[in-house]
Structure formats: C-alpha cells, structure tokens
Design a protein around this motif. Structure first.
Motif, PDB file in Angstrom:
ATOM      1  N   ALA A 122      13.832 -16.572 -45.023  1.00  0.00           N
ATOM      2  CA  ALA A 122      13.249 -16.211 -46.243  1.00  0.00           C
ATOM      3  C   ALA A 122      12.020 -16.980 -46.872  1.00  0.00           C
ATOM      4  O   ALA A 122      11.787 -18.106 -46.568  1.00  0.00           O
ATOM      5  CB  ALA A 122      13.636 -15.674 -47.352  1.00  0.00           C
ATOM      6  N   THR A 123      10.742 -16.585 -47.397  1.00  0.00           N
ATOM      7  CA  THR A 123       9.798 -17.040 -48.198  1.00  0.00           C
ATOM      8  C   THR A 123       9.512 -16.601 -49.360  1.00  0.00           C
ATOM      9  O   THR A 123       9.865 -15.002 -49.854  1.00  0.00           O
ATOM     10  CB  THR A 123       8.849 -16.919 -46.869  1.00  0.00           C
ATOM     11  N   ALA A 138      14.015 -19.528 -41.907  1.00  0.00           N
ATOM     12  CA  ALA A 138      11.974 -19.311 -42.037  1.00  0.00           C
ATOM     13  C   ALA A 138      11.885 -20.096 -40.460  1.00  0.00           C
ATOM     14  O   ALA A 138      10.573 -19.837 -40.277  1.00  0.00           O
ATOM     15  CB  ALA A 138      11.743 -19.207 -43.731  1.00  0.00           C
ATOM     16  N   ARG A 139      11.851 -21.472 -40.828  1.00  0.00           N
ATOM     17  CA  ARG A 139      10.828 -22.473 -40.302  1.00  0.00           C
ATOM     18  C   ARG A 139      11.856 -22.058 -38.606  1.00  0.00           C
ATOM     19  O   ARG A 139      10.310 -22.441 -37.835  1.00  0.00           O
ATOM     20  CB  ARG A 139      11.718 -24.024 -40.976  1.00  0.00           C
ATOM     21  N   ALA A 147       6.085 -28.666 -41.821  1.00  0.00           N
ATOM     22  CA  ALA A 147       5.197 -29.430 -40.591  1.00  0.00           C
ATOM     23  C   ALA A 147       3.698 -29.369 -41.314  1.00  0.00           C
ATOM     24  O   ALA A 147       2.935 -29.686 -40.669  1.00  0.00           O
ATOM     25  CB  ALA A 147       5.638 -29.381 -39.593  1.00  0.00           C
ATOM     26  N   MET A 148       3.065 -28.057 -41.852  1.00  0.00           N
ATOM     27  CA  MET A 148       2.043 -27.893 -41.879  1.00  0.00           C
ATOM     28  C   MET A 148       1.363 -28.448 -43.172  1.00  0.00           C
ATOM     29  O   MET A 148       1.856 -28.544 -44.251  1.00  0.00           O
ATOM     30  CB  MET A 148       1.464 -26.254 -41.882  1.00  0.00           C
ATOM     31  N   ALA A 149       0.095 -28.566 -43.274  1.00  0.00           N
ATOM     32  CA  ALA A 149      -0.597 -28.622 -44.561  1.00  0.00           C
ATOM     33  C   ALA A 149      -0.880 -27.102 -45.103  1.00  0.00           C
ATOM     34  O   ALA A 149      -1.026 -26.798 -44.887  1.00  0.00           O
ATOM     35  CB  ALA A 149      -2.012 -29.184 -44.240  1.00  0.00           C
ATOM     36  N   ARG A 270      22.541 -18.733 -32.814  1.00  0.00           N
ATOM     37  CA  ARG A 270      21.803 -19.470 -31.768  1.00  0.00           C
ATOM     38  C   ARG A 270      20.239 -20.761 -32.505  1.00  0.00           C
ATOM     39  O   ARG A 270      20.528 -22.305 -32.440  1.00  0.00           O
ATOM     40  CB  ARG A 270      21.297 -18.751 -30.947  1.00  0.00           C
ATOM     41  N   LEU A 271      19.839 -20.476 -32.995  1.00  0.00           N
ATOM     42  CA  LEU A 271      18.553 -20.925 -33.177  1.00  0.00           C
ATOM     43  C   LEU A 271      19.096 -21.924 -34.596  1.00  0.00           C
ATOM     44  O   LEU A 271      18.766 -22.888 -34.329  1.00  0.00           O
ATOM     45  CB  LEU A 271      17.243 -20.215 -33.643  1.00  0.00           C
TER      46      LEU A 271
END
Length: 275
Positions: A122-123, A138-139, A147-149, A270-271
């Motif tokens: 979810a975002t 979501a990550r 980890a992104m700008a 699994r993720l």
C-alpha cells in the motif's frame, strides 16, 4: 486579517484545542505531563516559530499570522484539510488557496494503518504522484522507496525515466497510458495544475514516450484494476489494485494492491517472511 479581539481569542482557543489532542509520545516527545497533548514550545518547535509568538497566538494577542505561518502550524498540529481551512478562517478570515496541501507527509495514524497490512502493498501519493507513504509490503514488492531520494519516488518519473521500473511491467505501454490519463484527471481535480505543469514539462523533455502519450489528451479515473509485475525474486505477481480517497486530504490518494490469487498471495508471503 483579524477583525477584532473575539477573532483573536477564537484562533487561540482552536490552536490550544488541537495542541492538546496530539499524542506527544507518537511525535517523539517524552517526559511526564500534567496535561494531555504537546506543550506550547513543542508546537513552536515543530512549526519553526518562536515559543513566545506561539504563546501570544494562543493567548489572543499575537497579531494576524501570515498564510505561511498558518501552513506551518497546520503541519505541526497534523490538521486535516478541513481543519486547516477552519484555521485560516479563524486566523485571517478567508480560506487557503486551492492546491496548497496542509501536510507534506502523512499522519501517524495513516502510517499505522498501512503497517497493519502485512501482505498487501500500500502506498500514499500526492496530487502530483510523489509517493510519501508506504508499508513494508510495498517496499518488498514494488520498490524500496525508503532508499530513494524524495524526487525519485515520483510514479511518473519512475515509469518513464527508470529502465528497471519499465522492465518490471508485464505490459509497459498499457500501464504507462493508464498512468498518464489518470494523472491528467487527478491533478486537475486536486487543483495542482501549476505543480503538475512543471513535471509535465520535465517529462516531455526527457521522454519521447511521455510526450506522445500526453499529447493524446486521454482522461481516466484511477478506480480499480489489475497489475502484473515481474519481481526479481519470485517472478510475476498479479495484484488487484484499488484507489481510495483520504478524508480531509483531497491532495492525497491511497493505493492498495491485493494479491489476485492464492499463488500470488503465496509469493507475497515468501517475500515478507524471507526478507
């Protein structure tokens, strides 16, 4: 502009009420407290104004605050859009201009809601499609936004300028066409034309595909649909996605991606367990 002392006292009473409703611990403020909520100096700190002036505002003698200060106070007090509008009305006698959201981030309550969805990515995105909220699912499944700008979290920049994002789509053309059409509709609805124009100019200059799709002038609503991605660890995953408005925040929209089948749910499991 404030009209009389009564307006000043209404502003002060409203600020005090909102301050006392906040959860100090959730906002990182410790210490024993005799009264609920944040202290005046803590609100001033969050709003980047002096404690003295904030105290005067609560006491009804601080003078008429500027729209910039009202927006800072709205962010500091985690006001909804309706609450921010009321703050403007009691503070300076008119509503805020359209297209200027109260908050740059999301509330702690909304983040806790996202975190309560362990298997559903979810975002939360702004009117110009910057991702400003996400959960762990979501990550793991979509992208490591943390980890992104901040500028790299924009959905359209990722879709049209990032080769890895493009390669992860099972039908890039269909996804890209859908995104452009819904972006056009959503930005107008949210009153974000000026900010959207800058992004459109940037993408038109950097991506021939975006320029082509934008010139078609298609309009769609986000609504619901299905999306298949190619994940590096578990292969293809298909999600049924739904878009939700956030009460009090017309500039934000929540997207939830539910695994479409038992097999897709197993891949998400699994993720989430192997990470």
């Amino acid at each position: 502009m404030l009209q009389d002392a009564g307006d000043m006292h209404r502003l002060g009473a409203y600020l005090r009420d909102r301050r006392q409703r906040l959860d100090a611990a959730a906002l990182g403020f410790g210490g024993r407290r005799r009264t609920p909520g944040l202290r005046r100096e803590e609100v001033a700190q969050r709003a980047h104004i002096s404690t003295t002036w904030y105290t005067w505002l609560e006491q009804g003698r601080g003078g008429a605050p500027s729209p910039r200060v009202l927006d800072s106070l709205a962010r500091a007090l985690l006001l909804t859009e309706a609450e921010r509008e009321h703050l403007y009305l009691v503070g300076i006698g008119h509503r805020p201009k359209a297209g200027a959201p109260a908050q740059e981030g999301i509330s702690g309550r909304l983040q806790r809601f996202l975190d309560a969805l362990p298997m559903i990515p979810a975002t939360v995105a702004t009117a110009t499609w910057d991702i400003i909220g996400w959960n762990r699912a979501a990550r793991l499944a979509l992208a490591d936004y943390q980890a992104m700008a901040p500028e790299a979290r924009n959905i359209l920049r990722r879709m049209f300028l990032d080769p890895a994002t493009r390669a992860a789509q099972s039908d890039w053309e269909a996804v890209a066409r859908f995104l452009v059409a819904t972006f056009r509709a959503e930005t107008v609805r949210a009153g974000a034309d000026a900010r959207a124009s800058e992004l459109v100019a940037e993408l038109s200059a950097r991506s021939a595909d975006f320029a082509r799709l934008w010139s078609e002038n298609d309009v769609r609503t986000t609504g619901e649909g299905a999306k298949t991605i190619r994940h590096a660890r578990v292969g293809e995953i298909t999600f049924e996605f739904s878009s939700f408005a956030i009460d009090g925040r017309p500039d934000l929209r929540l997207m939830a991606y539910v695994p479409a089948t038992a097999g897709d749910l197993d891949k998400m499991s699994r993720l989430c367990t192997e990470a």
